[in-house]
Design a protein around this motif. Structure first.
Motif, mmCIF file in Angstrom:
data_model
loop_
_atom_site.group_PDB
_atom_site.id
_atom_site.type_symbol
_atom_site.label_atom_id
_atom_site.label_comp_id
_atom_site.label_asym_id
_atom_site.label_seq_id
_atom_site.Cartn_x
_atom_site.Cartn_y
_atom_site.Cartn_z
ATOM 1 N N PHE A 129 31.052 -43.571 -38.188
ATOM 2 C CA PHE A 129 31.730 -44.380 -37.176
ATOM 3 C C PHE A 129 30.729 -45.225 -36.399
ATOM 4 O O PHE A 129 30.985 -46.405 -36.108
ATOM 5 N N LYS A 130 29.572 -44.665 -36.062
ATOM 6 C CA LYS A 130 28.543 -45.435 -35.348
ATOM 7 C C LYS A 130 28.014 -46.576 -36.205
ATOM 8 O O LYS A 130 27.824 -47.696 -35.714
ATOM 9 N N PHE A 133 30.612 -49.291 -36.343
ATOM 10 C CA PHE A 133 30.703 -49.997 -35.070
ATOM 11 C C PHE A 133 29.535 -50.965 -34.891
ATOM 12 O O PHE A 133 29.711 -52.082 -34.394
ATOM 13 N N ASN A 136 29.929 -53.995 -37.267
ATOM 14 C CA ASN A 136 31.069 -54.858 -36.912
ATOM 15 C C ASN A 136 31.263 -54.830 -35.392
ATOM 16 O O ASN A 136 32.359 -54.542 -34.895
ATOM 17 N N PHE A 137 30.186 -55.118 -34.683
ATOM 18 C CA PHE A 137 30.211 -54.957 -33.234
ATOM 19 C C PHE A 137 31.206 -55.908 -32.571
ATOM 20 O O PHE A 137 31.985 -55.497 -31.694
ATOM 21 N N CYS A 140 34.882 -54.851 -33.346
ATOM 22 C CA CYS A 140 35.216 -53.607 -32.639
ATOM 23 C C CYS A 140 35.299 -53.846 -31.127
ATOM 24 O O CYS A 140 36.149 -53.259 -30.442
ATOM 25 N N LYS A 141 34.428 -54.712 -30.613
ATOM 26 C CA LYS A 141 34.483 -55.036 -29.188
ATOM 27 C C LYS A 141 35.784 -55.740 -28.834
ATOM 28 O O LYS A 141 36.416 -55.436 -27.807
ATOM 29 N N ILE A 143 38.645 -55.494 -30.474
ATOM 30 C CA ILE A 143 39.738 -54.517 -30.594
ATOM 31 C C ILE A 143 39.764 -53.590 -29.385
ATOM 32 O O ILE A 143 40.830 -53.286 -28.824
ATOM 33 N N GLY A 144 38.593 -53.138 -28.948
ATOM 34 C CA GLY A 144 38.538 -52.260 -27.782
ATOM 35 C C GLY A 144 39.030 -52.941 -26.515
ATOM 36 O O GLY A 144 39.785 -52.350 -25.728
#
Length: 217
Positions: A129-130, A133, A136-137, A140-141, A143-144
């Motif tokens: 997962f890390k 993340f 695909n920073f 993922c940012k 989406i968060g």
């Protein structure tokens, strides 16, 4: 006008709440898939898995997904009933979730050794997962931030719906619920009981006439 605004806020809250439920369902499905992969890996070992600690990341992911689904159910109930206790409980759950996400985010960005705060995951899912993340920073940012925005919007809509309050049908003595008003307006009053006295009122007069005829004879 107030009823239309209330219905609109209810619909938007249900829609936003459904997005939270979809995120929770996706997390549950992903955690179930990870558990299945972990079981297959453990079956390959010739000796038992008693020496391996449980995969905390998988179970944590599963618990968060179930929590989001429960929050979604409570949000739909609160939006339908517009009950004060249900709305307060829903806002409390969303607030706790936002605080938890804020604490984890602050720990990751402010603490350089944040990885040491978490125990070792024997399944390797946490490391995967890390890596995903980090690779695909930006996605993922985005989406968060979208998920946090949806949760904040749900909290705000719940506050607006609580301020509007439930439907008010009895604002005055002339206002009735729409399904009961026609029955009350078209109600037929029963006829007065004086009509029965009018029907039998001629008998005493006829009896007096007969007595007078006999006396005259």
């Amino acid at each position: 006008m107030g009823r239309m605004v209330r219905s609109c806020v209810q619909s938007i809250l249900k829609l936003v709440n459904s997005v939270i439920g979809m995120v929770g369902l996706a997390m549950v499905l992903y955690a179930v898939w990870l558990i299945r992969v972990w079981q297959r890996q453990m079956d390959e070992f010739p000796f038992g898995d008693s020496d391996y600690p449980p995969p905390w990341f998988i179970y944590t992911f599963l618990g968060l997904g179930i929590t989001l689904c429960v929050i979604t159910c409570s949000g739909h109930i609160a939006a339908d009933t517009i009950n004060g206790c249900c709305l307060y409980l829903y806002m409390f759950f969303v607030f706790l979730l936002l605080m938890l996400e804020a604490a984890v985010t602050a720990d990751v960005f402010l603490n350089r050794d944040w990885e040491e705060d978490f125990p070792e995951d024997p399944s390797g899912s946490f490391d995967q997962f890390k890596d995903f993340f980090r690779s695909n920073f930006h996605i993922c940012k985005l989406i968060g931030l979208s998920i946090v925005t949806v949760q904040g919007l749900a909290f705000l809509l719940a506050m607006i719906l609580k301020a509007l309050g439930p439907h008010q049908y009895y604002d005055s003595d002339d206002d009735y619920p729409p399904e009961r008003a026609p029955l009350l307006q078209n109600a037929v009053q029963p006829p007065p009981y004086l009509a029965e006295d009018h029907v039998y009122g001629s008998k005493p007069d006829a009896w007096n006439i007969r007595i007078n005829d006999k006396t005259n004879r």
